[in-house]
Design a protein around this motif. Sequence first.
Motif, PDB file in Angstrom:
ATOM      1  N   ALA A   1       0.799  -1.224   0.000  1.00  0.00           N
ATOM      2  CA  ALA A   1       0.000   0.000   0.000  1.00  0.00           C
ATOM      3  C   ALA A   1       0.830   1.272   0.000  1.00  0.00           C
ATOM      4  N   ALA A   2       1.986   1.273   0.662  1.00  0.00           N
ATOM      5  CA  ALA A   2       2.763   2.504   0.794  1.00  0.00           C
ATOM      6  C   ALA A   2       3.657   2.779  -0.409  1.00  0.00           C
ATOM      7  N   GLY A   3       3.732   1.842  -1.357  1.00  0.00           N
ATOM      8  CA  GLY A   3       4.613   2.036  -2.501  1.00  0.00           C
ATOM      9  C   GLY A   3       4.037   3.032  -3.500  1.00  0.00           C
ATOM     10  N   ALA A   4       4.798   4.082  -3.789  1.00  0.00           N
ATOM     11  CA  ALA A   4       4.316   5.095  -4.731  1.00  0.00           C
ATOM     12  C   ALA A   4       3.980   4.507  -6.100  1.00  0.00           C
ATOM     13  N   PRO A   5       4.819   3.611  -6.674  1.00  0.00           N
ATOM     14  CA  PRO A   5       4.450   3.028  -7.965  1.00  0.00           C
ATOM     15  C   PRO A   5       3.172   2.188  -7.877  1.00  0.00           C
ATOM     16  N   CYS A   6       2.960   1.525  -6.744  1.00  0.00           N
ATOM     17  CA  CYS A   6       1.751   0.713  -6.577  1.00  0.00           C
ATOM     18  C   CYS A   6       0.502   1.595  -6.625  1.00  0.00           C
ATOM     19  N   ARG A   7       0.613   2.779  -6.054  1.00  0.00           N
ATOM     20  CA  ARG A   7      -0.515   3.716  -6.074  1.00  0.00           C
ATOM     21  C   ARG A   7      -0.771   4.229  -7.487  1.00  0.00           C
ATOM     22  N   LEU A   8       0.298   4.463  -8.221  1.00  0.00           N
ATOM     23  CA  LEU A   8       0.149   4.969  -9.586  1.00  0.00           C
ATOM     24  C   LEU A   8      -0.474   3.923 -10.512  1.00  0.00           C
ATOM     25  N   GLU A   9      -0.100   2.672 -10.331  1.00  0.00           N
ATOM     26  CA  GLU A   9      -0.576   1.664 -11.278  1.00  0.00           C
ATOM     27  C   GLU A   9      -1.916   1.058 -10.879  1.00  0.00           C
ATOM     28  N   ALA A  10      -2.395   1.309  -9.670  1.00  0.00           N
ATOM     29  CA  ALA A  10      -3.655   0.709  -9.214  1.00  0.00           C
ATOM     30  C   ALA A  10      -4.812   0.978 -10.169  1.00  0.00           C
ATOM     31  N   PRO A  11      -5.064   2.237 -10.582  1.00  0.00           N
ATOM     32  CA  PRO A  11      -6.186   2.457 -11.511  1.00  0.00           C
ATOM     33  C   PRO A  11      -5.946   1.841 -12.884  1.00  0.00           C
ATOM     34  N   ARG A  12      -4.703   1.707 -13.292  1.00  0.00           N
ATOM     35  CA  ARG A  12      -4.399   1.065 -14.577  1.00  0.00           C
ATOM     36  C   ARG A  12      -4.782  -0.416 -14.531  1.00  0.00           C
ATOM     37  N   LEU A  13      -4.417  -1.062 -13.439  1.00  0.00           N
ATOM     38  CA  LEU A  13      -4.741  -2.477 -13.292  1.00  0.00           C
ATOM     39  C   LEU A  13      -6.245  -2.695 -13.208  1.00  0.00           C
ATOM     40  N   GLU A  14      -6.925  -1.826 -12.474  1.00  0.00           N
ATOM     41  CA  GLU A  14      -8.375  -1.943 -12.350  1.00  0.00           C
ATOM     42  C   GLU A  14      -9.039  -1.772 -13.720  1.00  0.00           C
ATOM     43  N   ALA A  15      -8.556  -0.812 -14.507  1.00  0.00           N
ATOM     44  CA  ALA A  15      -9.125  -0.586 -15.838  1.00  0.00           C
ATOM     45  C   ALA A  15      -8.933  -1.805 -16.735  1.00  0.00           C
ATOM     46  N   LEU A  16      -7.744  -2.404 -16.692  1.00  0.00           N
ATOM     47  CA  LEU A  16      -7.477  -3.573 -17.514  1.00  0.00           C
ATOM     48  C   LEU A  16      -8.275  -4.784 -17.024  1.00  0.00           C
ATOM     49  N   TRP A  17      -8.432  -4.900 -15.728  1.00  0.00           N
ATOM     50  CA  TRP A  17      -9.249  -5.982 -15.165  1.00  0.00           C
ATOM     51  C   TRP A  17     -10.672  -5.912 -15.713  1.00  0.00           C
ATOM     52  N   ASN A  18     -11.249  -4.735 -15.712  1.00  0.00           N
ATOM     53  CA  ASN A  18     -12.608  -4.578 -16.219  1.00  0.00           C
ATOM     54  C   ASN A  18     -12.682  -4.805 -17.728  1.00  0.00           C
ATOM     55  N   GLU A  19     -11.631  -4.423 -18.431  1.00  0.00           N
ATOM     56  CA  GLU A  19     -11.613  -4.606 -19.881  1.00  0.00           C
ATOM     57  C   GLU A  19     -11.518  -6.082 -20.271  1.00  0.00           C
ATOM     58  N   PHE A  20     -10.697  -6.837 -19.548  1.00  0.00           N
ATOM     59  CA  PHE A  20     -10.429  -8.223 -19.938  1.00  0.00           C
ATOM     60  C   PHE A  20     -11.287  -9.249 -19.199  1.00  0.00           C
ATOM     61  N   LYS A  21     -12.033  -8.817 -18.200  1.00  0.00           N
ATOM     62  CA  LYS A  21     -12.874  -9.752 -17.454  1.00  0.00           C
ATOM     63  C   LYS A  21     -13.806 -10.557 -18.362  1.00  0.00           C
ATOM     64  N   PRO A  22     -14.433  -9.940 -19.383  1.00  0.00           N
ATOM     65  CA  PRO A  22     -15.309 -10.723 -20.269  1.00  0.00           C
ATOM     66  C   PRO A  22     -14.568 -11.796 -21.068  1.00  0.00           C
ATOM     67  N   GLN A  23     -13.241 -11.675 -21.147  1.00  0.00           N
ATOM     68  CA  GLN A  23     -12.444 -12.658 -21.879  1.00  0.00           C
ATOM     69  C   GLN A  23     -11.871 -13.727 -20.953  1.00  0.00           C
ATOM     70  N   ASN A  24     -12.425 -13.815 -19.749  1.00  0.00           N
ATOM     71  CA  ASN A  24     -12.048 -14.863 -18.797  1.00  0.00           C
ATOM     72  C   ASN A  24     -10.611 -14.700 -18.287  1.00  0.00           C
ATOM     73  N   VAL A  25     -10.150 -13.462 -18.223  1.00  0.00           N
ATOM     74  CA  VAL A  25      -8.844 -13.155 -17.646  1.00  0.00           C
ATOM     75  C   VAL A  25      -9.042 -12.831 -16.171  1.00  0.00           C
ATOM     76  N   LEU A  26      -8.210 -13.432 -15.320  1.00  0.00           N
ATOM     77  CA  LEU A  26      -8.297 -13.199 -13.885  1.00  0.00           C
ATOM     78  C   LEU A  26      -7.118 -12.360 -13.406  1.00  0.00           C
ATOM     79  N   PHE A  27      -7.391 -11.405 -12.538  1.00  0.00           N
ATOM     80  CA  PHE A  27      -6.365 -10.586 -11.908  1.00  0.00           C
ATOM     81  C   PHE A  27      -6.306 -10.939 -10.422  1.00  0.00           C
ATOM     82  N   TYR A  28      -5.090 -11.031  -9.891  1.00  0.00           N
ATOM     83  CA  TYR A  28      -4.887 -11.200  -8.455  1.00  0.00           C
ATOM     84  C   TYR A  28      -3.759 -10.296  -8.000  1.00  0.00           C
TER      85      TYR A  28
END
Length: 218
Positions: free
Chosen positions: A111-138
């Motif tokens: 949580a305290a990592g600055a890069p982790c904070r920057l990439e969080a919305p990017r990962l969430e956006a890709l998760w929503n984009e690829f979810k219909p294609q049966n891609v899982l994010f963890y």
Amino acid sequence: MHKPSLPTPSDAAPLAPETMPGFSRRRLLSSALLGVLAAPVLAGCASGDPLAQQAKAGDNKNYIAGDGSVTEYAAAERKPPVAVTGEQYDGTVVNSGDWAGKVIVLNFWYAAGAPCRLEAPRLEALWNEFKPQNVLFYGLNVRDEEAAVAFERTFGITYPSMQDKNGGILLAMTQYVPPQAVPSTLVLDKQGRVAARILGLADQSILKSLITGAVAGG
């Protein structure tokens, strides 16, 4: 208790000989590098991966920032399917044996990592984009407990994270490819093998390209 220092993006530097700054893609085809990647877990921890050494020590300090370098692994040279188990923050047990036929994105973060904070919305956006294609994010959280839940709420993260404060999953992953930095993101192909790795802050367009290739069977 000593509070661990947290690297910032400005501290980032290449951490492994196979990585290059920026968007560099290198196939790990040399026998020397394949020999390193084929080394047993504990040998890898001892010789080539400082992050894994910290996971083995269990001291949870001085996690290393990556530089955003990208490595793709040729299909013929990928290691065996990843075998890990973990527990989400809601108590749900995750077993990689259930991932067959799906592309998986694993993101090591805290949580305290600055890069982790920057990439969080990017990962969430890709998760929503690829979810219909049966891609899982963890997510794989390497440090936090209560802070992890607060982080996910603050940044609107809806894909699940597993708790890896003791470094067990991180250490197990060195059998397949050294993560070497936090954040790191791994893309697993439909056979559960590591197809690509990003060290440090993930560029959204590059990660999208890697996921697209894995979905297409690349």
